[in-house]
Write a protein that holds these residues in place. Structure first.
Motif, PDB file in Angstrom:
ATOM      1  N   GLY A 115       0.802  -1.226   0.000  1.00 42.38           N
ATOM      2  CA  GLY A 115       0.000   0.000   0.000  1.00 42.38           C
ATOM      3  C   GLY A 115       0.828   1.265   0.000  1.00 42.38           C
ATOM      4  N   TYR A 116       0.364   2.248   0.785  1.00 44.55           N
ATOM      5  CA  TYR A 116       1.028   3.555   0.805  1.00 44.55           C
ATOM      6  C   TYR A 116       2.249   3.521   1.731  1.00 44.55           C
ATOM      7  N   VAL A 117       3.226   2.711   1.332  1.00 44.72           N
ATOM      8  CA  VAL A 117       4.489   2.607   2.069  1.00 44.72           C
ATOM      9  C   VAL A 117       5.594   3.016   1.105  1.00 44.72           C
ATOM     10  N   GLY A 118       6.419   3.963   1.530  1.00 45.67           N
ATOM     11  CA  GLY A 118       7.440   4.487   0.633  1.00 45.67           C
ATOM     12  C   GLY A 118       8.844   4.289   1.167  1.00 45.67           C
ATOM     13  N   GLU A 119       9.794   4.401   0.249  1.00 40.23           N
ATOM     14  CA  GLU A 119      11.214   4.341   0.597  1.00 40.23           C
ATOM     15  C   GLU A 119      11.805   5.707   0.260  1.00 40.23           C
TER      16      GLU A 119
END
Length: 258
Positions: A115-119
């Motif tokens: 989902g809305y997980v960023g690096e």
């Protein structure tokens, strides 16, 4: 000096002391437990894959609310109440990220969408440097702006390491509620005082570096390889653990070395 921290009063006092002796602290904070509580109150179930919170649209709204609008101003207020100077930043104004896809360990070659997980891939250092020049401690929440213009939840350890690298910090301190990296998580006597980067693959294979410790250790290694002089894992419950780690040779936690 850059902290990845859950700032309690004791840690805030250390921040104020560092300001006074003209060591420039920068704080990237977390808030995982508070997010889980807020999700439960909103009727949302917390779910983790490989230590990462699965984050749909409803969850990312809770994450941003808790981190940027509740915990962040609270930390700023605590530092200021103790005589320090601080300025809060929503991470989306500082960090840019790409969407994080996890490797599917059961199906090699496949990816898992959480989902809305960023690096974090980019750090806007200008406002942070302006604060540092004025002796003000920046306090940053670990959310970031995605390439699609939406807010993403980011691992605070990774965000802190990227900020340390971008700012050319001399020290990076990861603070949590454990003494450091231990061979046996239940036995503080097994604390690893010096962790060499070459030891990490074997520790991962043995399950000693596992779950939430993986991004911490990987971020520490990335920071060391990018020129941060010293990276440490310390216990925020210990009085003045930050000062002991920075100003003594022995330190109090795990020191990551090349």
């Amino acid at each position: 000096v850059l902290f990845r921290s859950a700032v309690r009063n004791g840690v805030a006092r250390d921040v104020v002391f560092l300001e006074a002796v003209e060591v420039n602290p920068v704080v990237v904070h977390g808030g995982g437990k508070a997010i889980t509580r807020a999700m439960e109150a909103a009727g949302l179930k917390a779910n983790f894959i490989q230590g990462m919170r699965v984050t749909d649209e409803a969850t990312v709204n809770v994450v941003d609310q808790v981190l940027s609008r509740e915990i962040n101003p609270e930390i700023v207020k605590t530092i200021e109440s103790l005589g320090g100077k601080a300025r809060g930043f929503c991470g989306a104004d500082i960090f840019k990220c790409r969407k994080l896809l996890l490797d599917d360990k059961e199906n090699p070659g496949r990816k898992i969408d959480v989902g809305y997980v960023g690096e974090v891939i980019e750090v806007n250092t200008d406002p942070l440097r302006q604060c540092i020049r004025r002796g003000v401690t920046p306090v940053i929440s670990p959310v970031a702006l995605g390439e699609d213009g939406k807010i993403y939840n980011c691992n605070a350890d990774v965000a802190a390491a990227q900020a340390a690298i971008a700012l050319g910090a001399k020290r990076l301190v990861f603070m949590s509620d454990v003494p450091g990296l231990m061979r046996d998580p239940k036995d503080p006597a097994t604390l690893i005082k010096h962790l060499q980067t070459t030891e990490v693959p074997a520790l991962k294979a043995a399950g000693i570096v596992d779950k939430g410790m993986i991004p911490k250790v990987d971020s520490a290694i990335a920071a060391i390889k990018s020129g941060v002089e010293k990276v440490s894992f310390v216990d925020g419950r210990v009085n003045h653990s930050v000062l002991l780690e920075i100003f003594t040779d022995e330190g109090v936690g795990t020191e990551v070395v090349l």
